[in-house]
Design an enzyme around this catalytic site. Sequence first.
Site, PDB file in Angstrom:
ATOM      1  N   ASP A 161      38.851 -10.713  -7.537  1.00  0.00           N
ATOM      2  CA  ASP A 161      38.242 -11.095  -6.255  1.00  0.00           C
ATOM      3  C   ASP A 161      37.931 -12.583  -6.132  1.00  0.00           C
ATOM      4  O   ASP A 161      37.149 -12.983  -5.279  1.00  0.00           O
ATOM      5  CB  ASP A 161      36.973 -10.264  -6.007  1.00  0.00           C
ATOM      6  CG  ASP A 161      35.832 -10.702  -6.899  1.00  0.00           C
ATOM      7  OD1 ASP A 161      36.106 -11.146  -8.019  1.00  0.00           O
ATOM      8  OD2 ASP A 161      34.678 -10.613  -6.468  1.00  0.00           O
ATOM      9  N   GLU A 162      38.539 -13.409  -6.962  1.00  0.00           N
ATOM     10  CA  GLU A 162      38.263 -14.850  -6.899  1.00  0.00           C
ATOM     11  C   GLU A 162      39.547 -15.638  -7.013  1.00  0.00           C
ATOM     12  O   GLU A 162      40.435 -15.264  -7.769  1.00  0.00           O
ATOM     13  CB  GLU A 162      37.391 -15.282  -8.084  1.00  0.00           C
ATOM     14  CG  GLU A 162      35.938 -14.919  -8.000  1.00  0.00           C
ATOM     15  CD  GLU A 162      35.270 -15.237  -9.332  1.00  0.00           C
ATOM     16  OE1 GLU A 162      35.014 -16.411  -9.596  1.00  0.00           O
ATOM     17  OE2 GLU A 162      35.042 -14.296 -10.104  1.00  0.00           O
TER      18      GLU A 162
HETATM   19 MG   LIG Z   1      32.741 -11.650  -6.126  1.00  0.00          MG
END
Ligand SMILES: [Mg+2]
Length: 444
Positions: A109-110
């Site tokens: 998620d990054e």
């Molecule tokens: Mg996050």
Amino acid sequence: MLPPFSKKLIAHVDMNSYFASVEQQANPFLRGKALGVCSYLHEYGCVIAASIEAKRAGMKVGMTMKEARERVPGSVFVQNDPPKYRAVTSRVFTILHELTDSMEHYSIDEAFLDLTNWYRDSAEAAWALTRARARIRDEVGEWLRCSIGIASTRFLAKTASDLEKPNGLVIIDKYNLDEVLAGLDLEDVCGIGSRIRKRLERMGYKTLLEVKRAPIGNLMRVFGKQGLYLSCKLNGMEFEKVVNARSNLPKSIGHSYCVPDRVNREGKIEATLMRLTERAGRRMRNLGMRALQLSISVGFRVPGFVVPRGSFWSPLAGQGVFATKHFGVPVDDSFSLVGGALEFLRKEWKEELVNFLAVTLFDLSRPTGQLCFLDQAFTYPTWNDSVNDRLGDKRHSVSEAMEMIRNRYGEQAIMFGSMVSLSNEAPDRIGFRKTEGVDVTLLQ
Ligand SMILES: [Mg+2]
């Protein structure tokens, strides 16, 4: 004398409460509720992600489901669903890839984006990223939110994206750096934990601004080389490049499983190993890669061996075997991989009770068109037996057909006969620092 402030333009995009938001996006009944995503649905299953609502009510990642329910009455829980998260990440990253040709998939998620020379300044980059965020909302899901940090280094961009959650956008530049650092706690940045904090406090530094202004010599006397790095990071110098996603391929792909007693009793060790190998093989094929070597670890249950309470214990600390198979040529078909794994297991395993299984595929490569041609021209003739040759070709096409069926109808749609007895052994898991398997659509 410090070198000059970095002139790069780096952005860090961090999805907020990611797994929980994806679940809420997928199921409207979960929206607005205190939701915990668990490793598995059991009292002692661990919460690996909490929705924004749950976090506000005090649920923390790492609590057991029981603790989380006591802390936040009325909360709901779901089991994690890695394929769903990977699919959403792939769509989010596809949108972000349109901003630059240099983007690093840092985790599920990054992402770090190197926007240098793509936008004039941080304001223009902020405008572009805000538009990308609106596209994520419109095209992927309105429940997905992300925090954006823009700065001249990776470290400061990540610090910036942590400042405002959810849906924040923070720019750190040389004009506001001191102000931002003065307001932060020592542990608010990546790389400072409780131990380093204590030593910094003993030296008399209470905020990051004080550490930034500290003489490098003082920091180096206490922390050595790390002291120099810390000072450089806080002063806006860059020494880490954004690793381009396209060259950011894994060096190895593996799966492991802590085997419960039941699997031993039911005689499913071989089948479980097959499933682990198939999982690893499938992920590798999705990245268009092939493996030259495969290794297997089998941990044996030693009677009377008790895991010391509260200590870190490796499953292989008891007794076990580890071996490596070299295929001779890079392979990617199910038959070679599963066959290799089983051949080893049958040689080394004498029906002992097993408590741990792991498969790793390594020495990975991606065939280019030219290499394929070379393979055909030079490798095949060295297998003198033409029958073997045709068999190899057939196995490859059967393996490819199996893959297409799985891609369309799911992983359980087709499998080797001896795996049919398996139920939920060796479930799919997701690594927080691993993004292989995510970027399928981008790599083609
Ligand atoms: Mg996050």
